[in-house]
Write a protein that holds these residues in place. Sequence first.
Motif, short mmCIF file in Angstrom:
data_model
loop_
_atom_site.label_atom_id
_atom_site.label_comp_id
_atom_site.label_asym_id
_atom_site.label_seq_id
_atom_site.Cartn_x
_atom_site.Cartn_y
_atom_site.Cartn_z
N LYS A 30 2.79 24.84 -8.72
CA LYS A 30 4.06 24.66 -8.01
C LYS A 30 3.80 24.14 -6.60
N ALA A 31 2.82 24.72 -5.92
CA ALA A 31 2.49 24.29 -4.55
C ALA A 31 2.01 22.85 -4.55
N THR A 32 1.25 22.46 -5.57
CA THR A 32 0.75 21.09 -5.67
C THR A 32 1.89 20.10 -5.83
N VAL A 33 2.82 20.42 -6.72
CA VAL A 33 3.98 19.54 -6.92
C VAL A 33 4.74 19.37 -5.61
N GLN A 34 5.02 20.47 -4.96
CA GLN A 34 5.81 20.42 -3.72
C GLN A 34 5.08 19.62 -2.63
N ARG A 35 3.76 19.76 -2.58
CA ARG A 35 3.00 19.03 -1.56
C ARG A 35 3.00 17.53 -1.83
N LYS A 36 2.82 17.15 -3.10
CA LYS A 36 2.81 15.73 -3.45
C LYS A 36 4.17 15.09 -3.17
N LEU A 37 5.23 15.78 -3.50
CA LEU A 37 6.57 15.25 -3.27
C LEU A 37 6.87 15.15 -1.77
N GLU A 66 0.83 -1.21 0.00
CA GLU A 66 0.00 0.00 0.00
C GLU A 66 0.86 1.25 0.00
N VAL A 67 1.94 1.20 0.75
CA VAL A 67 2.87 2.35 0.77
C VAL A 67 3.47 2.55 -0.61
N GLU A 68 3.90 1.46 -1.24
CA GLU A 68 4.50 1.55 -2.57
C GLU A 68 3.51 2.16 -3.57
N LYS A 69 2.28 1.68 -3.53
CA LYS A 69 1.26 2.19 -4.45
C LYS A 69 0.98 3.66 -4.17
N LYS A 70 0.89 4.02 -2.89
CA LYS A 70 0.62 5.41 -2.54
C LYS A 70 1.74 6.33 -3.00
N VAL A 71 2.98 5.88 -2.80
CA VAL A 71 4.14 6.69 -3.23
C VAL A 71 4.14 6.85 -4.75
N ASP A 72 3.90 5.74 -5.46
CA ASP A 72 3.85 5.81 -6.92
C ASP A 72 2.75 6.76 -7.39
N ASP A 73 1.59 6.67 -6.74
CA ASP A 73 0.47 7.56 -7.09
C ASP A 73 0.84 9.02 -6.85
N LEU A 74 1.52 9.27 -5.74
CA LEU A 74 1.92 10.64 -5.43
C LEU A 74 2.92 11.18 -6.45
N TYR A 75 3.86 10.32 -6.86
CA TYR A 75 4.82 10.74 -7.88
C TYR A 75 4.12 11.04 -9.21
N ARG A 76 3.15 10.21 -9.56
CA ARG A 76 2.39 10.44 -10.79
C ARG A 76 1.59 11.73 -10.70
N GLN A 77 0.98 11.96 -9.56
CA GLN A 77 0.23 13.20 -9.36
C GLN A 77 1.16 14.41 -9.43
N ALA A 78 2.37 14.22 -8.91
CA ALA A 78 3.37 15.29 -8.97
C ALA A 78 3.76 15.56 -10.42
N GLU A 79 3.89 14.50 -11.23
CA GLU A 79 4.21 14.67 -12.64
C GLU A 79 3.10 15.40 -13.37
N SER A 80 1.86 15.04 -13.04
CA SER A 80 0.72 15.72 -13.65
C SER A 80 0.72 17.20 -13.28
N ALA A 81 0.99 17.48 -12.00
CA ALA A 81 1.06 18.88 -11.56
C ALA A 81 2.25 19.59 -12.20
N THR A 82 3.33 18.85 -12.45
CA THR A 82 4.50 19.43 -13.11
C THR A 82 4.16 19.87 -14.53
N ASP A 83 3.37 19.04 -15.24
CA ASP A 83 2.95 19.42 -16.59
C ASP A 83 2.10 20.69 -16.55
N LYS A 84 1.23 20.78 -15.55
CA LYS A 84 0.41 21.99 -15.41
C LYS A 84 1.30 23.19 -15.09
#
Length: 389
Positions: A187-194, A51-69
């Motif tokens: 920017k704030a979203t990326v930083q929060r997800k990371l 669950e931790v692995e999945k959550k971390v992967d999801d957060l990284y993906r969300q961070a990538e999405s926020a990075t594109d924005k």
Amino acid sequence: MASHRKSRPAGTRVAGIRTPALATAALTSVALLSQSANAAPEADDKPSLEEVEKKVDDLYRQAESATDKYNSAKEKTTKQRKRVDTLLDDVAKRTQKLNEAREELGSFAAAQYRTGASAPDTATFLLADTPQDYFDQTQLMNRMTGRQKVAVDDYVTQQSETMKKRQEATESLETLTETQGDLKTAKATVQRKLADARELLSKLTAEEKARLAAIEREKQQEAARKADELARQQAAQQKAQEEAAQQQDSGSASAGSGSSSSTAPADSSYATKAEKALAFARAQIGKPYVWGAVGPGSYDCSGLTQAAWKAAGVTLPRTTYDQVNAGTTVSLTDAQPGDLVFFYDDVTHVGIYIGNGMMIHAPKPGTYVREESIYYDGESAIHSVVRPA
């Protein structure tokens, strides 16, 4: 004299009610069981390693999405700022011309005042909101010289154009403020997800981190196996195409006069460009992933692919969801070195294909540009393959 009062039974009072010792013991047992029941889930509250692995992967993906924005907002902000600066420069120049036109009209008015001619008209003109409204009066226009009429026309034109440009500049400033707000939010979203991902990882024990690394190695092994499988499929397909081409050439030669043809492949120009793009990408291996970075010291995923193809003379958009539309979509089995491989339904990651099921990409924060199987996150993660030139 002996007392006839009955002795009070041993026990306690609960909410003002007398309870015997047996009831007290029962209540105590219930309370302990209740505490145990409430305490038990606390041990189960900790998520499993998976669950931790999945959550971390999801957060990284969300961070990538926020990075594109973030990248998109940054690009818009840069363009809008240039537009605002251009408009403000234009407004300044037009204001200067307007002032010059006003001075010329003022000199005419002063001359009229000195000669005593049309003093009331001059005063009315100087107080008018729009000079043309005043000068359109027939009796005054008839008295004006040709030079004066030209001066009035020039003033009115400069005033109209200056007001228009000022309005454009105001609207552009409002748009700039809006895109700057989007930039700040992304920017704030990326930083929060990371930060959330780092916090989850920091809570793992040494044993859990070792197990997580083992899980990652298993995923990489499976990804490598899938890459080998794709490489075999592509090799078989290429061989079949070459044999078909040879048969066609043989048939053409026997049907013709015996002359041979050595026409170069139609995609030779693409292969040349792709070779330059891949040479650039390989030279970046080992550089860190940094969200929003476009080089030369660090990259995010789309920053790397954009820079690689720029080295080949091809301009790509900044974000993954724009790059996915900047070329021709091809099937995975038809993928050639240089093609862009996009991932996930929301198209938030991209790598540059190098052949044999492998790619060069900037994976995620905390990693470095590297060669890796295109199946690094499973077959289902692949969204599409695009040939950009």
